[in-house]
Design a protein around this motif. Structure first.
Motif, PDB file in Angstrom:
ATOM      1  N   LYS A  93       0.865  -1.181   0.000  1.00  0.00           N
ATOM      2  CA  LYS A  93       0.000   0.000   0.000  1.00  0.00           C
ATOM      3  C   LYS A  93       0.900   1.228   0.000  1.00  0.00           C
ATOM      4  O   LYS A  93       1.743   1.389   0.880  1.00  0.00           O
ATOM      5  CB  LYS A  93      -0.923   0.007   1.216  1.00  0.00           C
ATOM      6  N   THR A  94       0.706   2.072  -1.004  1.00  0.00           N
ATOM      7  CA  THR A  94       1.517   3.275  -1.134  1.00  0.00           C
ATOM      8  C   THR A  94       0.627   4.493  -0.948  1.00  0.00           C
ATOM      9  O   THR A  94      -0.277   4.729  -1.755  1.00  0.00           O
ATOM     10  CB  THR A  94       2.195   3.328  -2.519  1.00  0.00           C
ATOM     11  N   PRO A  95       0.864   5.260   0.112  1.00  0.00           N
ATOM     12  CA  PRO A  95       0.093   6.491   0.284  1.00  0.00           C
ATOM     13  C   PRO A  95       0.646   7.585  -0.635  1.00  0.00           C
ATOM     14  O   PRO A  95       1.848   7.656  -0.864  1.00  0.00           O
ATOM     15  CB  PRO A  95       0.327   6.845   1.754  1.00  0.00           C
ATOM     16  N   SER A  96      -0.240   8.417  -1.159  1.00  0.00           N
ATOM     17  CA  SER A  96       0.181   9.533  -1.983  1.00  0.00           C
ATOM     18  C   SER A  96      -0.455  10.803  -1.443  1.00  0.00           C
ATOM     19  O   SER A  96      -1.647  11.025  -1.615  1.00  0.00           O
ATOM     20  CB  SER A  96      -0.228   9.327  -3.442  1.00  0.00           C
ATOM     21  N   GLY A  97       0.363  11.612  -0.814  1.00  0.00           N
ATOM     22  CA  GLY A  97      -0.100  12.904  -0.341  1.00  0.00           C
ATOM     23  C   GLY A  97       0.328  14.015  -1.280  1.00  0.00           C
ATOM     24  O   GLY A  97      -0.114  15.148  -1.175  1.00  0.00           O
ATOM     25  N   ASP A  98       1.223  13.669  -2.216  1.00  0.00           N
ATOM     26  CA  ASP A  98       1.780  14.638  -3.153  1.00  0.00           C
ATOM     27  C   ASP A  98       1.983  13.910  -4.485  1.00  0.00           C
ATOM     28  O   ASP A  98       2.895  13.081  -4.611  1.00  0.00           O
ATOM     29  CB  ASP A  98       3.099  15.171  -2.601  1.00  0.00           C
ATOM     30  N   ALA A  99       1.169  14.204  -5.466  1.00  0.00           N
ATOM     31  CA  ALA A  99       1.224  13.503  -6.752  1.00  0.00           C
ATOM     32  C   ALA A  99       2.560  13.685  -7.462  1.00  0.00           C
ATOM     33  O   ALA A  99       3.036  12.776  -8.139  1.00  0.00           O
ATOM     34  CB  ALA A  99       0.079  13.965  -7.650  1.00  0.00           C
ATOM     35  N   LEU A 100       3.176  14.849  -7.303  1.00  0.00           N
ATOM     36  CA  LEU A 100       4.465  15.083  -7.958  1.00  0.00           C
ATOM     37  C   LEU A 100       5.562  14.238  -7.302  1.00  0.00           C
ATOM     38  O   LEU A 100       6.441  13.707  -7.986  1.00  0.00           O
ATOM     39  CB  LEU A 100       4.825  16.566  -7.928  1.00  0.00           C
ATOM     40  N   ALA A 101       5.511  14.098  -5.991  1.00  0.00           N
ATOM     41  CA  ALA A 101       6.477  13.256  -5.281  1.00  0.00           C
ATOM     42  C   ALA A 101       6.286  11.783  -5.655  1.00  0.00           C
ATOM     43  O   ALA A 101       7.261  11.051  -5.853  1.00  0.00           O
ATOM     44  CB  ALA A 101       6.342  13.447  -3.773  1.00  0.00           C
ATOM     45  N   LEU A 102       5.033  11.341  -5.771  1.00  0.00           N
ATOM     46  CA  LEU A 102       4.766   9.964  -6.193  1.00  0.00           C
ATOM     47  C   LEU A 102       5.333   9.732  -7.587  1.00  0.00           C
ATOM     48  O   LEU A 102       5.955   8.702  -7.849  1.00  0.00           O
ATOM     49  CB  LEU A 102       3.263   9.672  -6.181  1.00  0.00           C
ATOM     50  N   GLN A 127       9.016   9.295  -7.276  1.00  0.00           N
ATOM     51  CA  GLN A 127       9.307   8.029  -6.590  1.00  0.00           C
ATOM     52  C   GLN A 127       9.196   6.848  -7.562  1.00  0.00           C
ATOM     53  O   GLN A 127      10.058   5.972  -7.603  1.00  0.00           O
ATOM     54  CB  GLN A 127       8.340   7.834  -5.424  1.00  0.00           C
ATOM     55  N   LEU A 128       8.130   6.831  -8.338  1.00  0.00           N
ATOM     56  CA  LEU A 128       7.936   5.741  -9.294  1.00  0.00           C
ATOM     57  C   LEU A 128       9.020   5.748 -10.365  1.00  0.00           C
ATOM     58  O   LEU A 128       9.491   4.689 -10.783  1.00  0.00           O
ATOM     59  CB  LEU A 128       6.547   5.834  -9.927  1.00  0.00           C
ATOM     60  N   ALA A 129       9.441   6.925 -10.799  1.00  0.00           N
ATOM     61  CA  ALA A 129      10.511   7.028 -11.799  1.00  0.00           C
ATOM     62  C   ALA A 129      11.786   6.377 -11.278  1.00  0.00           C
ATOM     63  O   ALA A 129      12.492   5.690 -12.023  1.00  0.00           O
ATOM     64  CB  ALA A 129      10.770   8.494 -12.143  1.00  0.00           C
ATOM     65  N   GLN A 130      12.072   6.574 -10.001  1.00  0.00           N
ATOM     66  CA  GLN A 130      13.284   6.003  -9.411  1.00  0.00           C
ATOM     67  C   GLN A 130      13.227   4.481  -9.318  1.00  0.00           C
ATOM     68  O   GLN A 130      14.258   3.819  -9.350  1.00  0.00           O
ATOM     69  CB  GLN A 130      13.533   6.621  -8.033  1.00  0.00           C
ATOM     70  N   GLU A 131      12.031   3.921  -9.227  1.00  0.00           N
ATOM     71  CA  GLU A 131      11.888   2.469  -9.110  1.00  0.00           C
ATOM     72  C   GLU A 131      11.987   1.747 -10.449  1.00  0.00           C
ATOM     73  O   GLU A 131      12.187   0.539 -10.479  1.00  0.00           O
ATOM     74  CB  GLU A 131      10.541   2.131  -8.442  1.00  0.00           C
TER      75      GLU A 131
END
Length: 184
Positions: free
Chosen positions: A110-119, A122-126
């Protein structure tokens, strides 16, 4: 009807064979995990959809709170597990994981997203991709126009704003980006 006497070894072989077929059929029928987004923010949905495409994972998202219960029932008939990305500020349904779990879907992550730009970052790094398209998320039309190109080329769309430019550059350097398209 002709009766054929079964020896213990023959009976054991038949039972093992039947159990093996039953187990194998469950393995074949069980779908791989689903990626599911519970967010009213289009940027969460967009980022996870592109990520899922690059990971070759099944993807779905909620579009209305009234749909949540029916969607959980539908998904439980096809999936046994899911990765849930859920907005902490604007979900359609709070704690949707409990709804899914009550229908038999195991929440693997479960991944919380409080900031769409940060998400998005984060996904780009994975991801393992070294191809990126940069767009300003303020212009949703640019993101929509960039999506087919990204999907066709195996690129990930990174959202760039004046506030996030340094972080995005750092990601591109760390990932040793080979192709970068600035769109918009």
């Amino acid at each position: 009807m002709i009766k054929v006497p079964l020896h213990n070894n023959t009976l054991r072989t038949i039972i093992v064979l039947m159990v093996s077929i039953a187990l194998f059929s469950q393995i074949v029928v069980a779908e791989p995990g689903l990626t599911l987004v519970n967010s009213k923010d289009w940027r969460d949905i967009y980022s996870v959809a592109l990520y899922s495409n690059l990971q070759q994972k099944e993807f779905d998202f909620l579009v209305h709170e009234n749909q949540a219960q029916e969607k959980a029932i539908l998904l439980s008939s096809k999936y046994t597990s899911a990765w849930l990305v859920e907005s902490t500020t604007a979900p359609f349904v709070y704690n949707y994981n409990t709804n899914l779990e009550s229908k038999g879907i195991v929440i693997e992550k479960k991944t919380p997203s409080g900031d769409a730009l940060a998400l998005n970052r984060q996904l780009a790094q994975e991801l393992s991709t070294k191809q990126f398209v940069l767009v300003n998320p303020q212009y949703g039309s640019d993101a929509l126009a960039a999506c087919p190109y990204a999907m066709k080329t195996g690129a990930y769309v990174l959202f760039v704003t004046p506030e996030t430019i340094n972080e995005v550059i750092s990601i591109l350097q760390t990932k040793k980006a080979e192709k970068v398209l600035v769109f918009g």
